[in-house]
Design a protein around this motif. Structure first.
Motif, short mmCIF file in Angstrom:
data_model
loop_
_atom_site.label_atom_id
_atom_site.label_comp_id
_atom_site.label_asym_id
_atom_site.label_seq_id
_atom_site.Cartn_x
_atom_site.Cartn_y
_atom_site.Cartn_z
N VAL A 64 42.35 45.38 35.50
CA VAL A 64 41.75 44.04 35.51
C VAL A 64 42.16 43.29 34.24
CG1 VAL A 64 39.58 42.75 35.46
CG2 VAL A 64 39.77 44.82 36.86
N ASP A 65 42.74 42.12 34.41
CA ASP A 65 43.12 41.27 33.28
C ASP A 65 41.85 40.62 32.72
OD1 ASP A 65 43.97 39.30 31.58
OD2 ASP A 65 45.44 38.43 32.97
N LEU A 66 41.48 40.99 31.49
CA LEU A 66 40.21 40.51 30.94
C LEU A 66 40.20 38.99 30.72
CD1 LEU A 66 39.13 43.30 28.39
CD2 LEU A 66 38.56 43.05 30.81
N ASN A 67 41.40 38.39 30.66
CA ASN A 67 41.44 36.92 30.54
C ASN A 67 40.87 36.23 31.78
OD1 ASN A 67 42.54 36.97 28.01
ND2 ASN A 67 44.66 36.63 28.68
N THR A 68 40.84 36.97 32.91
CA THR A 68 40.31 36.38 34.14
C THR A 68 38.82 36.68 34.33
OG1 THR A 68 40.73 38.31 35.56
CG2 THR A 68 42.58 36.79 35.23
N VAL A 69 38.23 37.41 33.36
CA VAL A 69 36.82 37.77 33.45
C VAL A 69 35.98 36.74 32.69
CG1 VAL A 69 35.12 39.52 32.77
CG2 VAL A 69 37.33 40.23 33.69
N SER A 70 35.06 36.09 33.41
CA SER A 70 34.23 35.07 32.76
C SER A 70 33.14 35.75 31.93
CB SER A 70 33.57 34.18 33.81
OG SER A 70 32.59 34.93 34.50
N ASN A 71 32.54 34.98 31.01
CA ASN A 71 31.49 35.54 30.17
C ASN A 71 30.35 36.12 31.00
OD1 ASN A 71 32.87 35.04 27.83
ND2 ASN A 71 31.86 33.06 27.44
N ARG A 72 30.07 35.48 32.15
CA ARG A 72 28.99 35.97 33.00
C ARG A 72 29.31 37.31 33.63
NH1 ARG A 72 27.82 31.65 37.26
NH2 ARG A 72 27.39 33.53 38.46
N GLN A 73 30.63 37.58 33.79
CA GLN A 73 31.05 38.85 34.41
C GLN A 73 31.20 39.99 33.40
OE1 GLN A 73 34.59 37.04 36.02
NE2 GLN A 73 33.86 37.27 38.12
N VAL A 74 31.14 39.64 32.11
CA VAL A 74 31.38 40.65 31.07
C VAL A 74 30.47 41.88 31.19
CG1 VAL A 74 31.17 41.07 28.58
CG2 VAL A 74 32.50 39.12 29.41
N PRO A 75 29.15 41.69 31.46
CA PRO A 75 28.29 42.88 31.57
C PRO A 75 28.78 43.88 32.62
CG PRO A 75 26.95 40.91 31.46
CD PRO A 75 28.38 40.45 31.57
N PHE A 76 29.43 43.39 33.68
CA PHE A 76 29.93 44.30 34.71
C PHE A 76 31.12 45.10 34.21
CE2 PHE A 76 27.66 40.92 36.87
CZ PHE A 76 26.77 41.67 37.63
N VAL A 77 31.98 44.49 33.41
CA VAL A 77 33.10 45.21 32.79
C VAL A 77 32.55 46.27 31.85
CG1 VAL A 77 35.08 45.02 31.25
CG2 VAL A 77 34.68 43.25 32.97
N ARG A 78 31.53 45.90 31.08
CA ARG A 78 30.98 46.80 30.07
C ARG A 78 30.29 48.02 30.66
NH1 ARG A 78 28.48 42.69 26.15
NH2 ARG A 78 30.41 41.86 25.29
N ARG A 79 29.83 47.93 31.89
CA ARG A 79 29.19 49.09 32.52
C ARG A 79 30.14 50.26 32.62
NH1 ARG A 79 25.42 47.00 37.51
NH2 ARG A 79 24.11 45.71 36.18
#
Ligand code: ADP
Ligand code: ADP
Length: 225
Positions: A64-79
């Motif tokens: 997953v390209d983190l540049n495409t991850v919005s701030n609202r989606q960050v918690p899901f990446v961090r899980r």
């Protein structure tokens, strides 16, 4: 698992913490990240956990390209990422159990599941008998193991550790590293930032070296990749 492509990070004020860093941590790999204080190790880990954003280049986690991850989606990446700090950052007013349970409580896990998984995590780090204690009565090594239990309680595929043995004597440091090796054997990818070169020399893993924000060529990279 982690891929950096020409990643640069300039902090507000103009300090260049990372410059055109490219590297890859394979799925299921354990590797070290080394370099002097100020070389950019913490910055690199903060880009992986999306606590900071790159000024240029791309960071991929699990494709997953983190540049495409919005701030609202960050918690899901961090899980998917367990993070271990040098100064473990435990909450002193809470028991060991409650400290380890915290990520699950935040996720809204059912309390029966929480009890089961916290006990499993404490068992893995050998602290099942300290569940009711407060962190302040534990030794430094035990406190660090509580921090590790908290990082692995939701079984993340990736573990990041920032100077996890910084405050520990060599024997305890080896103990902590053995724990990381055990998680790695079960399939977890692990990246450990440390300036303890002695520790690394005794182990067979790759190490990435940062020097003033630049990644030095890894002499083993050709063989291992
Ligand atoms: P390391 O973890 O290898 O010690 P860091 O990533 O913490 O290195 O720091 C790299 C450089 O970036 C240092 O010179 C540090 O002072 C600077 N730096 C780190 N965080 C910030 C920040 N939030 N604002 C400005 N400069 C920072
Ligand atoms: P650690 O060494 O535990 O990684 P630091 O003490 O270097 O943490 O940094 C603590 C916080 O201060 C971090 O959020 C880091 O980004 C920030 N920081 C570090 N260096 C600077 C700096 N030169 N200017 C502003 N903030 C900084």
């Amino acid at each position: 698992m982690i891929k950096f492509e020409q990643v640069s990070k300039t902090y507000p004020g103009g300090h260049k913490a990372l410059e055109k860093v490219s590297f890859e941590l394979a799925n299921g790999e354990l590797a070290f990240l080394t370099g002097h204080s100020g070389a950019g190790k913490s910055t690199l880990l903060k880009l992986v956990s999306v606590m900071e954003r790159p000024s240029a280049g791309r960071v991929y986690i699990n494709g997953v390209d983190l540049n495409t991850v919005s701030n609202r989606q960050v918690p899901f990446v961090r899980r998917d990422i367990g993070i271990i700090f040098q100064n473990h950052r435990l909450l002193e007013r809470y028991s060991v159990f409650d400290n380890v349970a915290l990520p699950l409580v935040i996720e809204g896990t059912h309390h029966k599941q929480i009890t089961k998984r916290v006990h499993a995590a404490l068992d893995k780090v050998g602290l099942l008998d300290k569940a009711k204690c407060h962190p302040s009565v534990l030794s430094g090594g035990e406190q660090q193991r509580v921090g590790i239990a908290r990082a692995i309680v939701n079984s993340p595929p990736l573990l990041l550790a920032d100077e996890p043995t910084g405050n520990l004597d060599p024997e305890l440091s080896m103990e902590i590293l053995n724990l990381f090796e055990e998680f790695n054997r079960r399939g977890t990818s692990v990246l450990i930032a440390t300036h303890d070169l002695g520790l690394i020399a005794r182990m067979k893993y790759r190490s990435f070296t940062l020097n003033q924000g630049r990644m030095l060529q890894d002499p083993l990279a050709e063989d291992t990749l």
